[in-house]
Design an enzyme around this catalytic site. Structure first.
Site, mmCIF file in Angstrom:
data_model
loop_
_atom_site.group_PDB
_atom_site.id
_atom_site.type_symbol
_atom_site.label_atom_id
_atom_site.label_comp_id
_atom_site.label_asym_id
_atom_site.label_seq_id
_atom_site.Cartn_x
_atom_site.Cartn_y
_atom_site.Cartn_z
ATOM 1 N N SER A 285 0.790 -1.230 0.000
ATOM 2 C CA SER A 285 0.000 0.000 0.000
ATOM 3 C C SER A 285 0.828 1.289 0.000
ATOM 4 O O SER A 285 1.890 1.372 0.612
ATOM 5 C CB SER A 285 -0.877 -0.002 1.251
ATOM 6 N N ARG A 331 1.426 9.007 -7.484
ATOM 7 C CA ARG A 331 1.871 7.712 -7.995
ATOM 8 C C ARG A 331 2.557 7.790 -9.353
ATOM 9 O O ARG A 331 3.540 7.088 -9.596
ATOM 10 C CB ARG A 331 0.667 6.786 -8.103
#
Ligand SMILES: Cc1cc2nc3c(=O)[nH]c(=O)nc-3n(C[C@H](O)[C@H](O)[C@H](O)COP(=O)(O)OP(=O)(O)OC[C@H]3O[C@@H](n4cnc5c(N)ncnc54)[C@H](O)[C@@H]3O)c2cc1C
Length: 639
Positions: A285, A331
């Site tokens: 995660s 990201r």
């Protein structure tokens, strides 16, 4: 533009949703029972929509291909769910959440929808808490939060590294309540094979019972797709292996426009591929970047173990390049930076395709217990997979296909271009523009299902109250069923030598190599021809053992891979057409001198919505112009 009417309500951004709800049409409670609604998918979006619509009194039919609704892919979500509660008093607000998402998506999302998603985020957290979702709490008992990439506040609510599972259990229990009350009828182990359109309106679906192979017809006044994303087109991805694009693709071929298919998120922190036989990758995660520091050795090809490399020989490249956000850059930025370091020869591990995610400093500062309480299950998972203890040595991570920002085009009411067909959650082109910020998908999926769709659907349904129960005894259902059966027969009749998975794996490699983290015109054109060649081979040499009228998982896979070939072509076409870099779509030809994405707002500030016009014919591009009234389009910088 003709086909696209985004139906954004007039008025200031901050009051659009409130005034929409105040003036929307309502369906009389007495009429609700007569209205049938099909919801396909039982992830966070589908289960929340089905249970809410059931609670409101509609007759709901809920479908999923798993054996139980609670096994939908949402169960895998780990790190958390965002909301603008500002419990930390660190300057958060609905506006800031909205702004972060617009900026994070590189100014390629629709302002009005994003603002609404931010607005309902607080209701989502309240609702989940009321359902008993065990969110982490701080010392005083208030819900705790942590930070995710691309933001400078702490707004992510979490339940250890199992947030998706806990939230889905909440949705599942409300769904079960409605099943027990008879408001929702559950159809597990069913796969939607086609959408049925009558007089231009979505009126039902054709399904295959995955246990018996039986083909079934189901009619309804409206159909809601909550069928998730298509990241598995890369074969290796962090998604559940069975996640697929088929339902959305079938709807697309019946007239629903498909938006921004090339906007695919590659997540920076997956466990790297360990061997050739793997069928999936495991996510670590993003929450780990709160405490873990990412680095590679400063010396190329350094063969010392991570613990042997002293501080002065470590390159914390995210902290170096992006001092303002450090390890918490979004990201797309983190993934490209990892790729850049590995391509330049600084990667670690046997393949050199990995970087370190190191908890040494956090453990020294906070103690092992504290780290264990936040990420224990993720650390255990990592150790089980790799045999390495991340409390003792850094994790090795590498980017992997993860989330699809593209999907079915929807208007403000979440309706596709087929009247009566809605798409919610990851299956729509969503609120995330060209790059999704972490923890904002659970927020959007649950917001769509619990609070947005149950309101917006009324507008359409008020005109449906006089429409009797939809009969499946008509030529439209007959033709759709025939087409579904013919396709199965065609697939079964190939009788070649190669499995569906072997084709999927080869397709995934083409997509990863040429349509992955970075793209260029030459590579995209090559990918297009390679995909077409492989597709030809698929239709000549596919092998499906067993029978169609029985449990046959190879047949299931084959149908999904066949659709992936078609979607891959559109995805590449979209990537070729978008001659700019934005968010996760990084065209090497369009970059700044220091290697950052270079947008072209003059020509590409639009949503690309593609229309299917028939087998073998090129798709038609429709453009929804993105107008930014509240925020100014700027160069996205995390430095
Ligand atoms: C490993 C991982 C971790 C993640 N962690 C987070 C996180 O911490 N926070 C966050 O915000 N996001 C996270 N995400 C993203 C998030 O989990 C997903 O975007 C979200 O759960 C999608 O929910 P959904 O309801 O749209 O679809 P899904 O949960 O994917 O559900 C799809 C449903 O559709 C059904 N379906 C699909 N096709 C058919 C068909 N043809 N016929 C019948 N049924 C069909 C399936 O059976 C399933 O029930 C993570 C993603 C991954 C891969």
């Amino acid at each position: 533009m003709g086909k696209l009417n985004s139906r954004i309500p007039a008025g200031p951004l901050a009051t659009k949703w409130t005034s929409y709800k105040a003036s929307m049409k309502l369906v009389n409670p007495a009429n609700k029972k007569k209205i049938e609604i099909i919801v396909i998918g039982t992830g966070l979006s589908g289960a929340s929509a089905a249970s809410t619509l059931g609670e409101l009194g509609y007759s709901v039919k809920s479908f999923c291909y798993q054996d139980s609704p609670r096994r939908a892919h949402s169960v895998a979500a780990q790190g958390g769910i965002n909301a603008a509660k500002n419990y930390q008093n660190d300057g958060d607000s609905v506006y800031r959440l909205f702004y972060d998402m617009i900026k994070g998506g590189d100014y390629r999302a629709r302002e009005a929808n994003v603002y609404r998603a931010a607005e309902v985020s607080n209701q989502v957290i309240d609702h989940f808490t009321a359902l008993g979702v065990p969110f982490a709490r701080d010392y005083g008992g208030t819900l705790d939060t942590r930070s995710f990439g691309g933001v400078q506040v702490s707004r992510t609510f979490y339940a250890k590294g199992q947030t998706g599972q806990q939230c889905l259990l909440g949705c599942y229990s409300s769904l079960n309540r409605q099943i027990k009350k008879g408001n929702v009828k559950m159809f597990p182990r069913r796969e939607m094979l086609d959408l049925v359109v009558i007089d231009g309106k979505a009126r039902g679906i054709i399904t295959r019972n995955l246990l018996t192979g039986e083909i079934e017809r189901h009619g309804a006044h409206v159909v809601v797709l909550a069928t998730g994303g298509y990241g598995t087109i890369y074969f290796l991805s962090t998604l559940a292996v069975n996640s697929n694009a088929s339902a959305a693709w079938k709807a697309h071929k019946k007239g629903a426009l498909f938006a921004n298919p090339s906007f695919v998120q590659i997540h920076p922190t997956s466990v790297p591929q360990l061997n050739e036989f793997q069928s999936k990758l495991t996510l670590m995660s993003e929450s780990l970047r709160n405490d873990g520091r990412i680095w590679v050795p400063k010396i190329k090809g350094d063969k010392r173990t991570a613990n042997e490399i002293p501080e002065e020989d470590r390159d914390y490249y995210l902290e170096r390049r992006y001092p303002a956000f450090g390890n918490l850059v979004p990201r797309d930025v983190a993934s490209r930076a990892a790729k850049e370091r590995c391509d330049a020869g600084y990667g670690v591990g046997e393949t050199g395709l990995a970087v370190n995610l190191d908890f040494r400093d956090a453990i020294n500062k906070q103690g092992k217990k504290s780290i264990e309480s936040k990420y224990g299950n993720l650390f255990d998972m990592y150790k089980t997979i790799t045999g390495i203890d991340p409390y003792e040595e850094p994790m090795r991570i590498y980017p992997a296909g993860h989330y699809t920002m593209g999907g079915l085009w929807v208007d403000y009411e979440l309706m596709t271009t087929i009247p009566g067909l809605y798409a919610i959650g990851e299956s729509n082109f969503s609120d995330h523009g060209a790059n999704r910020l972490g923890a904002s998908s659970l927020m959007q999926t649950a917001g769509d299902g619990y609070f947005i769709l149950p309101n917006t659907i009324c507008n359409y349904l008020t005109d449906e109250i006089r429409v009797p129960k939809i009969s499946t005894d008509c030529h439209e259902f007959e033709e759709a069923e025939e087409a579904a059966v013919d396709r199965i027969k065609k697939l079964m009749a190939i009788k070649g030598k190669q499995s569906a998975s072997s084709f999927h794996k080869r397709l995934g490699k083409i997509m990863w190599d040429h349509v992955g983290m970075t793209r260029n015109e030459e590579g995209l054109k090559l990918a297009l021809s390679l995909v077409r060649e492989l597709q030809d081979e698929f239709w000549k040499d596919l092998n499906i053992p067993g029978q169609a009228d029985d449990l046959n998982m190879e047949l299931e896979k084959a149908g999904r891979v066949a659709d992936f070939f078609e979607l891959a072509e559109l995805l590449i076409t979209d990537a070729l057409a978008r001659k700019e870099s934005c968010g996760a779509h990084f065209r090497e030809e369009y970059q700044t001198p220091d290697g950052e994405a270079l947008r072209n707002d003059e020509e590409f500030a639009y949503v690309a919505a593609w229309e299917y016009v028939g087998e073998g014919k090129p798709h038609i591009l429709h453009k929804e112009e993105l107008k930014f009234e509240e925020v100014e389009m700027k160069v996205r910088s995390y430095k």
